[in-house]
Enzyme design. Structure first.
Site, PDB file in Angstrom:
ATOM      1  N   GLY A 275      -2.475  -6.168  -0.154  1.00 26.12           N
ATOM      2  CA  GLY A 275      -2.896  -7.561   0.000  1.00 26.12           C
ATOM      3  C   GLY A 275      -3.027  -8.023   1.442  1.00 26.12           C
ATOM      4  O   GLY A 275      -3.983  -8.720   1.788  1.00 26.12           O
ATOM      5  N   HIS A 276      -2.086  -7.602   2.291  1.00 23.66           N
ATOM      6  CA  HIS A 276      -2.067  -8.194   3.636  1.00 23.66           C
ATOM      7  C   HIS A 276      -3.189  -7.695   4.534  1.00 23.66           C
ATOM      8  O   HIS A 276      -3.361  -8.181   5.646  1.00 23.66           O
ATOM      9  CB  HIS A 276      -0.694  -8.035   4.300  1.00 23.66           C
ATOM     10  CG  HIS A 276      -0.349  -6.677   4.802  1.00 23.66           C
ATOM     11  ND1 HIS A 276      -0.428  -6.335   6.130  1.00 23.66           N
ATOM     12  CD2 HIS A 276       0.094  -5.571   4.163  1.00 23.66           C
ATOM     13  CE1 HIS A 276      -0.030  -5.077   6.279  1.00 23.66           C
ATOM     14  NE2 HIS A 276       0.292  -4.590   5.097  1.00 23.66           N
TER      15      HIS A 276
ATOM     16  N   THR B 254      10.546  -7.633 -11.963  1.00 24.95           N
ATOM     17  CA  THR B 254       9.877  -8.924 -12.181  1.00 24.95           C
ATOM     18  C   THR B 254       8.703  -9.048 -11.228  1.00 24.95           C
ATOM     19  O   THR B 254       8.828  -8.779 -10.028  1.00 24.95           O
ATOM     20  CB  THR B 254      10.884 -10.079 -11.965  1.00 24.95           C
ATOM     21  OG1 THR B 254      11.947  -9.892 -12.903  1.00 24.95           O
ATOM     22  CG2 THR B 254      10.234 -11.431 -12.165  1.00 24.95           C
TER      23      THR B 254
ATOM     24  N   GLN C  44      -7.704   0.214   3.769  1.00 21.66           N
ATOM     25  CA  GLN C  44      -8.585  -0.373   4.792  1.00 21.66           C
ATOM     26  C   GLN C  44     -10.000  -0.631   4.267  1.00 21.66           C
ATOM     27  O   GLN C  44     -10.767  -1.347   4.905  1.00 21.66           O
ATOM     28  CB  GLN C  44      -8.664   0.543   6.021  1.00 21.66           C
ATOM     29  CG  GLN C  44      -7.362   0.655   6.790  1.00 21.66           C
ATOM     30  CD  GLN C  44      -6.922  -0.660   7.454  1.00 21.66           C
ATOM     31  OE1 GLN C  44      -7.717  -1.590   7.613  1.00 21.66           O
ATOM     32  NE2 GLN C  44      -5.659  -0.726   7.827  1.00 21.66           N
TER      33      GLN C  44
ATOM     34  N   ASN D   6      -7.655   3.848   9.257  1.00 20.37           N
ATOM     35  CA  ASN D   6      -7.158   2.610   9.859  1.00 20.37           C
ATOM     36  C   ASN D   6      -7.358   2.556  11.376  1.00 20.37           C
ATOM     37  O   ASN D   6      -7.522   1.491  11.944  1.00 20.37           O
ATOM     38  CB  ASN D   6      -5.674   2.392   9.524  1.00 20.37           C
ATOM     39  CG  ASN D   6      -4.846   3.649   9.657  1.00 20.37           C
ATOM     40  OD1 ASN D   6      -5.114   4.647   8.982  1.00 20.37           O
ATOM     41  ND2 ASN D   6      -3.855   3.613  10.519  1.00 20.37           N
TER      42      ASN D   6
ATOM     43  N   CYS E  67       3.133   4.827  19.416  1.00 24.48           N
ATOM     44  CA  CYS E  67       4.232   4.234  20.177  1.00 24.48           C
ATOM     45  C   CYS E  67       5.418   3.885  19.290  1.00 24.48           C
ATOM     46  O   CYS E  67       6.524   3.726  19.781  1.00 24.48           O
ATOM     47  CB  CYS E  67       3.758   3.008  20.953  1.00 24.48           C
ATOM     48  SG  CYS E  67       2.515   2.074  20.140  1.00 24.48           S
TER      49      CYS E  67
ATOM     50  N   GLY F 168       0.821  -1.209   0.000  1.00 29.94           N
ATOM     51  CA  GLY F 168       0.000   0.000   0.000  1.00 29.94           C
ATOM     52  C   GLY F 168       0.853   1.256   0.000  1.00 29.94           C
ATOM     53  O   GLY F 168       0.546   2.243  -0.664  1.00 29.94           O
ATOM     54  N   THR F 169       1.936   1.209   0.750  1.00 28.67           N
ATOM     55  CA  THR F 169       2.813   2.381   0.849  1.00 28.67           C
ATOM     56  C   THR F 169       3.385   2.738  -0.521  1.00 28.67           C
ATOM     57  O   THR F 169       3.404   3.920  -0.906  1.00 28.67           O
ATOM     58  CB  THR F 169       3.959   2.088   1.851  1.00 28.67           C
ATOM     59  OG1 THR F 169       3.384   1.757   3.110  1.00 28.67           O
ATOM     60  CG2 THR F 169       4.880   3.280   2.006  1.00 28.67           C
TER      61      THR F 169
HETATM   62  N1  PLP Z   1      -2.708   3.028   4.254  1.00 28.12           N
HETATM   63  C1  PLP Z   1      -3.447   2.607   5.283  1.00 28.12           C
HETATM   64  C2  PLP Z   1      -4.766   3.273   5.577  1.00 28.12           C
HETATM   65  C3  PLP Z   1      -2.997   1.555   6.084  1.00 28.12           C
HETATM   66  O1  PLP Z   1      -3.738   1.147   7.119  1.00 28.12           O
HETATM   67  C4  PLP Z   1      -1.757   0.960   5.777  1.00 28.12           C
HETATM   68  C5  PLP Z   1      -1.213  -0.107   6.633  1.00 28.12           C
HETATM   69  O2  PLP Z   1      -1.440  -0.140   7.833  1.00 28.12           O
HETATM   70  C6  PLP Z   1      -1.040   1.431   4.671  1.00 28.12           C
HETATM   71  C7  PLP Z   1      -1.538   2.470   3.938  1.00 28.12           C
HETATM   72  C8  PLP Z   1       0.276   0.832   4.289  1.00 28.12           C
HETATM   73  O3  PLP Z   1       0.096  -0.406   3.642  1.00 28.12           O
HETATM   74  P1  PLP Z   1       1.319  -1.418   3.519  1.00 28.12           P
HETATM   75  O4  PLP Z   1       1.557  -1.991   4.861  1.00 28.12           O
HETATM   76  O5  PLP Z   1       0.861  -2.451   2.526  1.00 28.12           O
HETATM   77  O6  PLP Z   1       2.469  -0.642   3.003  1.00 28.12           O
END
Ligand code: PLP
Length: 391
Positions: free
Chosen positions: A199-200, A236, A178, A150, A324, A71-72
């Protein structure tokens, strides 16, 4: 000790069916999908199938799906691309409650001479739409707003926000990490240009994400090198991760109704029963529209970390509302932006459920948490005052 896992907004269990789907693509079908030979070709066909499955969950076309590592990366790629597409525009809009994947990048841009506006939220975490309207201007390259938060699960009206951004010629990106898999998304009926998912967070493994790119949206790649992903993201392909994500998206579509009924009912029972027996508590974002799986509850006169540790001793995994990771016990930027009083924000606990959460697990938390809070209040000077006042 068997864990009671109520931290699904942090990460999720890989669904067994997802694992089975990806398993052959490590030791047996390990070909490179770009290879000309049959061995790579069979992986390519499975990657194509996965792309179709992801697209189906989003109501998108397969060519609008670009696989990334997380996601990042998707968030970073979207914002960075918009700035390259519009080099003359020097303004970026986001919100005060974004995930650091967006917020840190935006804040770093101020050091490069960009104007960055962070739209505020109200006490329940709802986006200030009037502020958004007043802030978008012709200089805005991109508006990036999360679909769902989140920490609190609060849902933003992203379609309305996208319309506001588009009317001023800005691109609109949403971090839907989310939201995907928890609420219905239909990109065919949307104005959103770019959307990130991971994905996770939906029972696929870590290390695979997607940036949805609406057909025709100008895009400048973040990763350059080979021609993968239609020249949009070199490297890849993580074929096993992609195949897993495809299966996870197919399952998410099938379980969407369950997520919105059964998971929501469990979440509601958890928060309602806890609210009924523990005084001086509030649900962060309780009056706003929220994801069905998330509740963040603030307990006055206790430390969230202490609650977490005592819960953890019983096998219960949840998360607190403090930053934290930064080594401080400062309340999170999300709760601060919402103006949650300091005495509450410190004692905030987030429970995030999944389709694997059971009735018995919720019963355990409802039984175990009230004595934990009472014990901690007994130990804190403010808490003792409060208990004394209560008689
Ligand atoms: N954006 C949101 C709202 C998230 O909750 C998260 C992960 O906690 C991310 C982005 C980042 O995703 P990733 O862990 O796949 O980089």
């Amino acid at each position: 000790m068997k864990e009671i896992y109520l931290d699904n907004n942090a990460t999720t269990k890989v669904d067994e069916a997802v694992f089975e789907e990806m398993r052959p693509y490590f030791c047996e079908l390990y070909g490179n999908p770009s290879s000309m030979h049959f061995f790579g070709g069979q992986v390519q066909r499975k990657v194509d199938e996965a792309r179709n499955r992801v697209a189906a969950l989003l109501g998108a076309s397969p060519d609008e799906i670009m696989f990334t590592a997380c996601g990042t990366e998707s968030d970073n790629a979207a914002i960075r691309s918009a700035l390259e597409v519009f080099p003359e525009k020097r303004h970026v809009i986001t919100s005060r409650v974004e995930h650091p994947a967006v917020l840190t990048q935006c804040r770093n841009l101020t050091q490069k001479g960009y104007r960055v506006s962070e739209i505020g939220v109200d006490g329940d975490g709802r986006l200030d739409m009037e502020e958004l309207k007043a802030t978008v201007d012709d200089d805005t390259a991109i508006v990036s707003l999360m679909w769902a938060n989140n920490e609190t699960g609060v849902i933003f009206p992203v379609e309305e926000a996208a319309a506001i951004a588009k009317a001023k010629g800005a691109l609109f990106h949403t971090d839907a990490v989310q939201a995907v898999g928890k609420i219905a998304i239909d990109m065919a009926a949307s104005q959103i240009d770019m959307l990130s998912l991971s994905g996770h967070k939906l029972h696929a493994p870590k290390g695979i994400g997607v940036l949805y790119l609406r057909r025709g949206t100008p895009f400048r790649p973040f990763m350059v090198g080979g021609h993968q992903e239609k020249n949009r993201r070199a490297g890849t392909e993580n074929s096993s991760g992609i195949i897993a994500l495809g299966k996870a998206c197919e399952l998410a579509g099938q379980y969407m109704a369950l997520e919105n009924n059964q998971v929501r009912a469990l979440r509601d029972r958890l928060q309602n029963e806890l609210m009924a027996v523990i005084p001086n508590a509030r649900i962060n974002g309780g009056a706003a529209e929220r994801l069905p799986n998330t509740t963040s509850i603030a307990y006055e006169f206790v430390e969230g970390e202490a609650i977490l540790l005592l819960l953890s001793e019983l096998g219960v995994c949840a998360s607190s509302g403090s930053a934290c990771t930064s080594g401080s016990l400062e309340p999170s930027h999300v709760l601060r932006a919402m103006g949650v009083p300091f005495t509450c924000a410190h004692g905030s606990i987030r429970f995030s459920l999944s389709r694997f959460t059971t009735d018995e697990e919720i019963d355990t938390v409802i039984r175990e948490l009230p004595p934990i809070i009472a014990r901690l209040r007994q130990m804190s000077p403010f808490g003792r005052e409060f208990l004394k006042a209560q008689g």
